[in-house]
Write a protein that holds these residues in place. Structure first.
Motif, PDB file in Angstrom:
ATOM      1  N   TYR A   9       0.868  -1.181   0.000  1.00 49.34           N
ATOM      2  CA  TYR A   9       0.000   0.000   0.000  1.00 49.34           C
ATOM      3  C   TYR A   9       0.903   1.229   0.000  1.00 49.34           C
ATOM      4  N   THR A  10       0.897   1.948  -1.118  1.00 50.52           N
ATOM      5  CA  THR A  10       1.766   3.118  -1.254  1.00 50.52           C
ATOM      6  C   THR A  10       0.923   4.379  -1.296  1.00 50.52           C
ATOM      7  N   CYS A  11       1.259   5.355  -0.472  1.00 51.31           N
ATOM      8  CA  CYS A  11       0.569   6.647  -0.537  1.00 51.31           C
ATOM      9  C   CYS A  11       1.489   7.676  -1.178  1.00 51.31           C
ATOM     10  N   LEU A  12       0.889   8.534  -2.005  1.00 48.92           N
ATOM     11  CA  LEU A  12       1.608   9.623  -2.666  1.00 48.92           C
ATOM     12  C   LEU A  12       1.196  10.919  -1.993  1.00 48.92           C
ATOM     13  N   MET A  13       2.176  11.667  -1.518  1.00 46.05           N
ATOM     14  CA  MET A  13       1.870  12.969  -0.914  1.00 46.05           C
ATOM     15  C   MET A  13       2.696  14.032  -1.604  1.00 46.05           C
ATOM     16  N   ASP A  36       2.215   1.360   3.723  1.00 47.12           N
ATOM     17  CA  ASP A  36       3.454   0.773   4.212  1.00 47.12           C
ATOM     18  C   ASP A  36       4.631   1.386   3.466  1.00 47.12           C
ATOM     19  N   ARG A  37       4.303   2.220   2.479  1.00 45.56           N
ATOM     20  CA  ARG A  37       5.354   2.977   1.812  1.00 45.56           C
ATOM     21  C   ARG A  37       4.799   4.330   1.403  1.00 45.56           C
ATOM     22  N   LEU A  38       5.617   5.342   1.575  1.00 40.80           N
ATOM     23  CA  LEU A  38       5.187   6.699   1.270  1.00 40.80           C
ATOM     24  C   LEU A  38       6.115   7.285   0.208  1.00 40.80           C
TER      25      LEU A  38
END
Ligand code: ATP
Length: 353
Positions: A30-34, A202-204
């Motif tokens: 699960y990767t979030c982009l900020m 779990d990854r940003l």
């Protein structure tokens, strides 16, 4: 399926929207982009979805380039903020759309649709209801069920919870995490909300001006951000009193000015630590070391944030923030000592406080 982004570059009218972005995202992650507004997050998502064509670089799934596949043939599904449901179809037909295209029919289709609706918390009373007769949270649940129905390998999420109010967002966030983890579904999720990113990812990946500024585990990036810009995107920072570094507000503790460091018996989980007795009614989970750094100041505004309290402390003409777990035993104008662990100070080359 591992999603590989290789040297992705995209310009609009000569202005770089994405510059040489490369990253490997493992299957099921699960990767979030900020990133700030306009930093290229949506452009990246649209390129992976096939809705936009990059100028250079490549998108691969398990080593297979997707670049020449049209959007509808890519094994990905995009979930948008505005749900993008079929307005003329009831909930069950919205969900059945993709399985029908895959040739599923009859009792198998009905069972699959019911199971998907149940998975996202929509009971049978929703089956014939059209999106217009559903609340925002229900529509987003339905959009998630519809996304899962096509059995994508990756789910792309462009601020899917942004239109919902805070309690609904928290509920849907938990649902998203549970449903996608259960299926081992890879997710690439754009969000502006650090709490959402920290809770889900779990990854940003943090973007600035089309470039990848940082990539890593959310908690590690929060604790040790590589730059002030990344630190600020993930939460507030406040100047280190009398120093040139920065602190997270939860690391600045309030202490009565007249007490020496003593054993605080309220910190039951840290019985052997010598800490300053702090002025919050509830102790914080962040312990101080036996020799904390200290500075004297004056309490400014005190605000209740719901589950935490925020106290402004003025020291030498600058305002510092302290966030504590309970109502502070101090009032505006009162003298206080603030204490902090020097090891928690964030320092960024060329960016002194
Ligand atoms: N179709 C387009 N035509 C021209 N410029 C565009 C187009 N799409 C995006 N851009 C520009 O590319 C840059 C990156 O946009 P993008 O939408 O990817 O940013 P973002 O990080 O998703 O922003 P936000 O958080 O505000 O949604 C911006 O400067 C934007 O104005």
């Amino acid at each position: 399926m591992t999603l590989s982004l290789r040297a992705l570059t995209k310009s609009y009218a000569g202005r770089l929207a994405l510059a040489d972005v490369g990253v490997e995202l493992p299957a099921g992650g699960y990767t979030c982009l900020m990133g700030a507004s306009g930093s290229g997050k949506t452009t990246l998502l649209r390129i992976v979805a096939g809705l936009e064509r990059q100028d250079r670089g490549s998108v691969l799934l398990d080593g297979r380039p997707l670049d020449d596949l049209p959007a509808e043939r890519r094994p990905v599904h995009t979930l948008f903020q505005d749900y993008a449901l079929f307005p003329h179809l009831g909930a069950a037909d919205n969900v059945a759309f993709a399985p029908r295209l895959l040739g599923v029919r009859g009792p198998e289709l009905t069972a699959r649709v019911r199971a998907l609706l149940a998975d996202v918390g929509l009971d049978m009373s929703f089956e014939t209801r059209r999106p217009a007769a559903m609340s925002g949270g229900e529509q987003q649940r339905l959009a998630l069920a519809r996304a899962l129905a096509g059995e994508p390998r990756w789910l792309l999420l462009d601020e899917p919870l942004a239109a919902l109010d805070r309690p609904l967002r928290a509920g849907l966030r938990r649902l998203l995490r549970a449903v996608t983890r259960r299926r081992g579904l890879g997710c690439l999720h754009v969000t502006h909300d650090p709490e959402e990113a920290l809770a889900l990812a779990d990854r940003l990946l943090v973007f600035g001006d089309g470039r990848l500024l940082a990539s890593g585990a959310p908690a590690e990036l929060y604790a040790a951000p590589p730059s002030l810009a990344v630190a600020r995107l993930l939460g507030e920072v406040t100047p280190e009193p009398g120093g040139d570094g920065w602190l997270r507000p939860e690391h600045l503790r309030l202490c009565p000015p007249d007490r020496p460091p003593l054993q605080d018996m309220s910190l039951g989980t840290y019985p052997n630590r010598h800490v300053l007795s702090d002025m919050s009614q509830e102790s914080l989970s962040v312990p101080l070391p036996s020799e904390p750094a200290r500075a004297s100041g004056t309490v400014g505004a005190v605000a209740c944030l719901g589950d935490r309290w925020e106290v402004e402390v003025e020291i030498g003409g600058r305002v510092h923030l302290s966030r504590i777990g309970g109502a502070p035993a101090c009032a505006p104008g009162q003298a206080v000592v603030v204490a902090w662990d020097p090891a928690r100070v964030l320092r960024f080359a060329g960016q002194p406080a």
